[in-house]
Motif scaffolding. Structure first.
Motif, PDB file in Angstrom:
ATOM      1  N   VAL A 125       1.555  -6.426  -6.682  1.00 38.73           N
ATOM      2  CA  VAL A 125       0.915  -7.434  -5.828  1.00 38.73           C
ATOM      3  C   VAL A 125      -0.198  -6.796  -4.985  1.00 38.73           C
ATOM      4  N   ASP A 126       0.053  -5.583  -4.501  1.00 37.18           N
ATOM      5  CA  ASP A 126      -0.985  -4.852  -3.754  1.00 37.18           C
ATOM      6  C   ASP A 126      -2.234  -4.672  -4.612  1.00 37.18           C
ATOM      7  N   THR A 127      -2.002  -4.319  -5.865  1.00 37.65           N
ATOM      8  CA  THR A 127      -3.132  -4.093  -6.763  1.00 37.65           C
ATOM      9  C   THR A 127      -3.896  -5.389  -6.993  1.00 37.65           C
ATOM     10  N   LEU A 128      -3.178  -6.472  -7.199  1.00 40.32           N
ATOM     11  CA  LEU A 128      -3.844  -7.770  -7.393  1.00 40.32           C
ATOM     12  C   LEU A 128      -4.704  -8.107  -6.177  1.00 40.32           C
ATOM     13  N   ALA A 130      -5.936  -6.062  -3.967  1.00 38.55           N
ATOM     14  CA  ALA A 130      -7.069  -5.139  -3.869  1.00 38.55           C
ATOM     15  C   ALA A 130      -8.165  -5.527  -4.858  1.00 38.55           C
ATOM     16  N   LEU A 131      -7.779  -6.122  -5.962  1.00 35.98           N
ATOM     17  CA  LEU A 131      -8.766  -6.545  -6.967  1.00 35.98           C
ATOM     18  C   LEU A 131      -9.401  -7.887  -6.612  1.00 35.98           C
ATOM     19  N   GLY A 132      -9.000  -8.454  -5.508  1.00 35.87           N
ATOM     20  CA  GLY A 132      -9.589  -9.723  -5.077  1.00 35.87           C
ATOM     21  C   GLY A 132      -8.989 -10.941  -5.762  1.00 35.87           C
ATOM     22  N   VAL A 133      -7.857 -10.731  -6.393  1.00 35.82           N
ATOM     23  CA  VAL A 133      -7.191 -11.818  -7.109  1.00 35.82           C
ATOM     24  C   VAL A 133      -6.269 -12.564  -6.145  1.00 35.82           C
ATOM     25  N   ILE A 134      -6.016 -13.845  -6.422  1.00 42.87           N
ATOM     26  CA  ILE A 134      -5.049 -14.583  -5.599  1.00 42.87           C
ATOM     27  C   ILE A 134      -3.717 -14.661  -6.355  1.00 42.87           C
TER      28      ILE A 134
END
Ligand code: GLU
Length: 390
Positions: A125-128, A130-134
């Protein structure tokens, strides 16, 4: 002030009643479109937003023509499978005009309660984020059985808020907050705007006739249960009316809500949990350079580790000692004992060569709580109940 304006990470729980229109047509696209603009506004300010969305079972029932009778458990789970994909399509379409990508995250209770799985889910979830994903989170209804369910998305949302160290949890509801009694049939019911403590009196209010106030699985009692989890994790909970086009903007404009204040900060709650609630499964002895680096807030690298003691798994808590035997810190280790032993003393570049993989530092600074000069954990010790060892 709900704290929404200044929050870095926000979890918004959207219930089935908001998502599914009154007719049989499926998701309420008009509401979703307006809500997506509301979320896009927060993201444009640099805030990270995660949505916890219900509606899989409701949408699936419509898709499969299973509306008219009570469903068996396998039918409900089948409905969730068919509905979850429709739900994600609706979210993707809503966020698309804003150039935002929605990503499906399906969790079971173990993912937030078994430490190793919790760390794994958190990293994803952190990676998502950080990638600007919701991230759009729901319970994995298709595979969970009754005994191992969260059962309601209020609590799921609170666990997710705890997991990602969110500052604010917004529970969009069909009521604009907590009242001293059920406002629908009690003219004396008083609205509660802000609570710093969840006293037994407040619990009693939500537990009485008020318990089931509201549509969906979660009434006021589950909202309070969620608030309790969030509070001890350092996250504020806001209960407000969801059925308006831009509920988050309305909140910022001062519309009615109940705010339950956090009792600590997310980072302090997390560190108190590491320091105070976990039984260490092993110990690392580090050299003087590493011990000094830890005290300056750095991660523990394999290079500074002299000895590895005990049998522990990835994600377990370990004690870090200096060569004189003094405890320096406690933290969650990223390698199991055998691998930790193999990479002890190695420079970071050599770690991957030795193991065929790398998980980064032995213990990341975020997962480290210093043992000297640290504040004593509050009685609630942050996380409640603490995720247990795998
Ligand atoms: N996970 C359920 C669903 O998607 C909803 C649970 C809840 O609303 O609390 O239908």
């Amino acid at each position: 002030m709900s704290g929404l304006e200044t929050a870095k990470r926000i979890v918004v729980k959207v219930g089935s009643a908001l998502l599914i229109g009154d007719n049989d047509a499926g998701a309420d696209r008009a509401w979703l479109a307006a809500f997506a603009s509301d979320v896009a506004r927060l993201r444009a300010r640099g805030q990270q937003v995660l949505v916890v969305s219900s509606g899989a079972v409701g949408l699936g029932r419509r898709r499969l023509g299973l509306l008219r009778r009570a469903l068996t458990l396998p039918e409900k789970q089948a409905a969730a499978a068919a509905g979850q994909s429709a739900l994600m399509r609706a979210w993707e379409e809503a966020f698309e005009p804003h150039g935002a990508i929605a990503a499906q995250v399906l969790l079971t209770r173990d993912d937030t309660e078994v430490r190793r799985r919790w760390l794994n889910a958190r990293a994803t979830v952190d990676t998502l984020l950080a990638l600007g994903v919701i991230p759009v989170v729901n319970e994995n209804d298709t595979v969970v059985t009754e005994e191992i369910r969260y059962g309601d998305n209020d609590r799921l949302a609170a666990r997710v808020a705890q997991m990602i160290g969110a500052d604010v949890l917004v529970l969009l509801s069909d009521v604009d907050g907590l009242y001293t009694a059920d406002p629908r049939n009690n003219p004396d019911a008083r609205h509660l705007a802000r609570l710093s403590r969840l006293t037994p009196e407040i619990e009693a209010m939500a537990g009485g006739a008020n318990a089931s106030a509201g549509v969906g699985t979660g009434g006021m009692a589950t909202k309070l249960a969620a608030a309790r989890i969030a509070q001890s994790a350092g996250c504020a909970t806001v209960i407000t009316l969801g059925r308006r086009p831009a509920p988050l903007a309305a909140l910022e404009a001062g519309e009615r809500s109940t705010i339950i204040e956090p009792s600590t900060t997310p980072a302090a709650a997390y560190k108190a949990w590491i320091a105070g609630s976990l039984a260490p499964a092993g110990a690392l002895v580090v050299d003087a350079g590493a011990a000094a680096a830890l005290k300056r807030g750095k991660s523990l690298l394999a290079a500074g580790v002299r000895e590895v003691q005990g049998r522990f798994d990835k994600g377990d808590a370990v004690v870090v000692r200096d060569e004189a035997g003094h405890e320096v810190a406690r933290g969650l280790i990223r390698y199991e004992a055998g691998d930790a032993l193999r990479i002890r003393g190695l420079k970071s570049q050599a770690v991957e060569q030795a193991l065929g993989y790398t998980s980064g530092p032995m213990i990341h600074a975020d997962d480290l709580a210093l043992s000297h000069g640290r504040e004593e954990p509050p009685a609630s010790a942050g996380f409640e109940p603490a995720p247990q060892g795998a």
